[in-house]
Enzyme design. Structure first.
Site, PDB file in Angstrom:
ATOM      1  N   HIS A  80       0.850  -1.206   0.002  1.00  0.00           N
ATOM      2  CA  HIS A  80       0.188   0.077   0.148  1.00  0.00           C
ATOM      3  C   HIS A  80       0.836   1.363  -0.083  1.00  0.00           C
ATOM      4  O   HIS A  80       1.853   1.294   0.642  1.00  0.00           O
ATOM      5  CB  HIS A  80      -0.936  -0.061   1.363  1.00  0.00           C
ATOM      6  CG  HIS A  80      -1.876   1.305   1.240  1.00  0.00           C
ATOM      7  ND1 HIS A  80      -3.065   1.549   0.676  1.00  0.00           N
ATOM      8  CD2 HIS A  80      -1.649   2.335   1.846  1.00  0.00           C
ATOM      9  CE1 HIS A  80      -3.459   2.526   0.865  1.00  0.00           C
ATOM     10  NE2 HIS A  80      -2.557   3.051   1.556  1.00  0.00           N
ATOM     11  N   ASP A 159     -14.813   2.964   8.237  1.00  0.00           N
ATOM     12  CA  ASP A 159     -13.854   4.100   7.773  1.00  0.00           C
ATOM     13  C   ASP A 159     -14.523   4.996   6.587  1.00  0.00           C
ATOM     14  O   ASP A 159     -14.321   6.004   6.531  1.00  0.00           O
ATOM     15  CB  ASP A 159     -12.565   3.079   6.930  1.00  0.00           C
ATOM     16  CG  ASP A 159     -11.733   4.217   6.615  1.00  0.00           C
ATOM     17  OD1 ASP A 159     -11.236   4.958   7.191  1.00  0.00           O
ATOM     18  OD2 ASP A 159     -11.519   4.289   5.167  1.00  0.00           O
ATOM     19  N   ARG A 166     -14.215  13.086   8.275  1.00  0.00           N
ATOM     20  CA  ARG A 166     -13.063  13.932   8.495  1.00  0.00           C
ATOM     21  C   ARG A 166     -12.728  14.905   7.475  1.00  0.00           C
ATOM     22  O   ARG A 166     -12.240  16.005   7.601  1.00  0.00           O
ATOM     23  CB  ARG A 166     -11.846  12.893   8.764  1.00  0.00           C
ATOM     24  CG  ARG A 166     -11.844  12.082  10.000  1.00  0.00           C
ATOM     25  CD  ARG A 166     -10.967  10.766  10.031  1.00  0.00           C
ATOM     26  NE  ARG A 166      -9.602  11.102   9.531  1.00  0.00           N
ATOM     27  CZ  ARG A 166      -8.922  10.392   8.932  1.00  0.00           C
ATOM     28  NH1 ARG A 166      -9.346   9.120   8.450  1.00  0.00           N
ATOM     29  NH2 ARG A 166      -7.493  10.684   8.710  1.00  0.00           N
ATOM     30  N   SER A 181      -7.342   4.395   9.669  1.00  0.00           N
ATOM     31  CA  SER A 181      -8.160   4.578   8.560  1.00  0.00           C
ATOM     32  C   SER A 181      -7.354   3.354   7.339  1.00  0.00           C
ATOM     33  O   SER A 181      -8.108   2.524   6.678  1.00  0.00           O
ATOM     34  CB  SER A 181      -8.157   5.680   7.777  1.00  0.00           C
ATOM     35  OG  SER A 181      -8.603   5.877   6.406  1.00  0.00           O
ATOM     36  N   LYS A 185      -8.348  -0.793   6.422  1.00  0.00           N
ATOM     37  CA  LYS A 185      -8.731  -1.466   5.282  1.00  0.00           C
ATOM     38  C   LYS A 185      -7.697  -2.545   4.847  1.00  0.00           C
ATOM     39  O   LYS A 185      -8.222  -3.457   3.933  1.00  0.00           O
ATOM     40  CB  LYS A 185      -8.769  -0.314   4.112  1.00  0.00           C
ATOM     41  CG  LYS A 185      -9.873   0.684   4.413  1.00  0.00           C
ATOM     42  CD  LYS A 185      -9.825   1.673   3.408  1.00  0.00           C
ATOM     43  CE  LYS A 185      -8.950   2.962   3.739  1.00  0.00           C
ATOM     44  NZ  LYS A 185      -9.245   4.318   3.367  1.00  0.00           N
TER      45      LYS A 185
END
Ligand code: URA
Length: 424
Positions: A80, A159, A166, A181, A185
């Site tokens: 990621h 989320d 947010r 967050s 995921k």
């Protein structure tokens, strides 16, 4: 338990229990806690932070708010990136790691604002379907060892709601909230190995290296506490990653790298991240894994995997041998230097916004993309450029008036001498 006590505890920097955090996340996701009370709690977190224990609990509660993926594949690795400009590393690293025998199963998102999204990039390939069902996804993974699809199922509904809130309440820039967050995921994707590319600089969420290091260290701890083999690597996003920004342009650059045509910062970053995934997957020492990754490129095996994966997704796999089959822009615009100058740096966020104005990105979720649009950087930091040479080239099909994009492109360039370049 009640929400006022929870807000007050965080406001006074008192640690919440795991039960309180579970209650908060569950009740907010189910609609029992209204946005205004959750906003107050999020702002208290922004101001006072959370302890590591609270961050672990928040991440787990968010992960468990929806499905946790259970693929019929014995071992998978995931990577990621915290988001950047010109970041096409997933398109390169996935095939490299798969070519070395480790399955890479990824769900990605679309771009919003100045950062691009991997799903948009893949959709610039004619016919490529990103909306595979889980069983189709597994079939591709079992055949090639690599697949990227758009998010499916009900992953992390907490989320989705919290991130939207947010964004609307100025509470994005909190390290524990960003960590929870992203990691919720990733943990819902349930890969065995997780490598995180945490970026800092003008094009990234984290503007300083120190903050990126804090986020990286926290994400690693969260990943390991959830039983994953996890490593976070901090990388520089003060310069775009590679030369091309924009959907088809980035696919072209990724293919050219896998064809063995380019080395440099993009290649080095991809090899480093791929080697980390291989090492955590037990393929050897760091040095051995680097060699494996490099051989996957030089032998053409990684490109073969990308070609086969594109085909199985319904896309035109011939792009791997002929990148002129990718969407081509009709218009171009060159940003040139007016004087001899040295390039000091770039503002990546401005480059991302330039690319967006050209049609490559979206301001709102509904915006349509021009797959051919984007920027090719003709210079690098430290380059001495003579008068009239091209600093960057802007491309588009839908944007016939380049003036706004050109102004932003000029704003993105930092020079050693005072004169600014003009555009033609
Ligand atoms: N990306 C996410 O998914 N969440 C954040 O909070 C920041 C970046």
């Amino acid at each position: 338990m009640n929400i006022i006590d929870i807000i007050n505890k965080t406001k006074k920097a008192q640690e919440l229990t795991e039960d309180e955090i579970n209650w908060l996340v569950k009740n907010y996701t189910d609609g029992g806690i209204p946005d205004y009370q959750m906003s107050a709690w999020l702002m208290a977190v922004c101001l006072n932070g959370l302890s590591e224990k609270e961050t672990f609990a928040l991440t787990a509660a968010m992960r468990d708010s929806g499905d946790v993926l259970k693929l019929d594949i014995p071992f998978t690795a995931d990577k990621h990136s915290t988001g950047g400009v010109g970041d096409k590393t997933s398109l390169i690293i996935g095939p490299i790691v798969a070519a070395c025998g480790v399955c890479v199963a990824k769900m990605s998102g679309r771009g919003l604002g100045h950062t691009g999204g991997t799903i948009d990039k893949l959709e610039s390939i004619d016919g490529y379907r990103t909306d595979l069902s889980i069983s189709e996804f597994e079939k591709v993974l079992k055949t090639t060892g690599f697949s990227i699809i758009s998010q499916t199922g009900d992953l992390c509904p907490a989320d989705k709601k919290m991130y939207a809130l947010r964004n609307a309440t100025g509470t994005v820039d909190s390290i524990p909230l960003i960590c929870a967050s992203i990691m919720s995921k990733k943990l819902a994707m349930n890969a065995d190995v997780l490598v995180l590319d945490v970026k800092y600089g003008s094009g990234a969420f984290m503007k300083t290296k120190e903050d990126a290091e804090k986020l990286a260290s926290l994400m690693e701890k969260v990943g390991r506490s959830a039983g994953k083999k996890c490593r976070a690597i901090v990388t520089d996003m003060n310069v775009p990653l590679g030369k091309n920004i924009g959907n088809a342009l980035e696919v072209k650059e990724a293919i050219e790298l896998l064809q063995g045509k380019s080395k440099g910062k993009l290649y080095d970053t991809c090899i480093e991240l791929a080697a980390a995934m291989l090492e955590l997957s037990g393929k050897g020492t760091e040095c051995e894994c680097r060699k494996l990754a490099e051989e996957a490129v030089s032998s053409g095996k990684a490109l073969d995997i990308l070609r086969e994966t594109i085909k199985l997704h319904g896309g035109n796999e011939k792009v791997c041998d002929d990148t002129s089959l990718l969407p081509k822009p009709l218009l171009k615009y060159e940003i040139r230097a007016t004087k001899d100058m040295v390039i000091k740096g770039f503002d990546c966020e401005e480059l991302g916004m330039t690319s967006l104005l050209l049609g490559a990105g979206r301001l709102s979720k509904e915006d349509k993309l021009d797959m051919s649009a984007g920027i090719v950087m003709n210079c690098d930091i430290g380059d001495h450029v003579s008068a009239d040479s091209v600093i960057m080239t802007l491309y588009s099909t839908v944007c016939s008036d380049f003036s706004d994009a050109a102004v932003r492109a000029l704003n993105a360039v930092r020079f050693k001498i005072t004169e600014k370049p003009s555009y033609t």
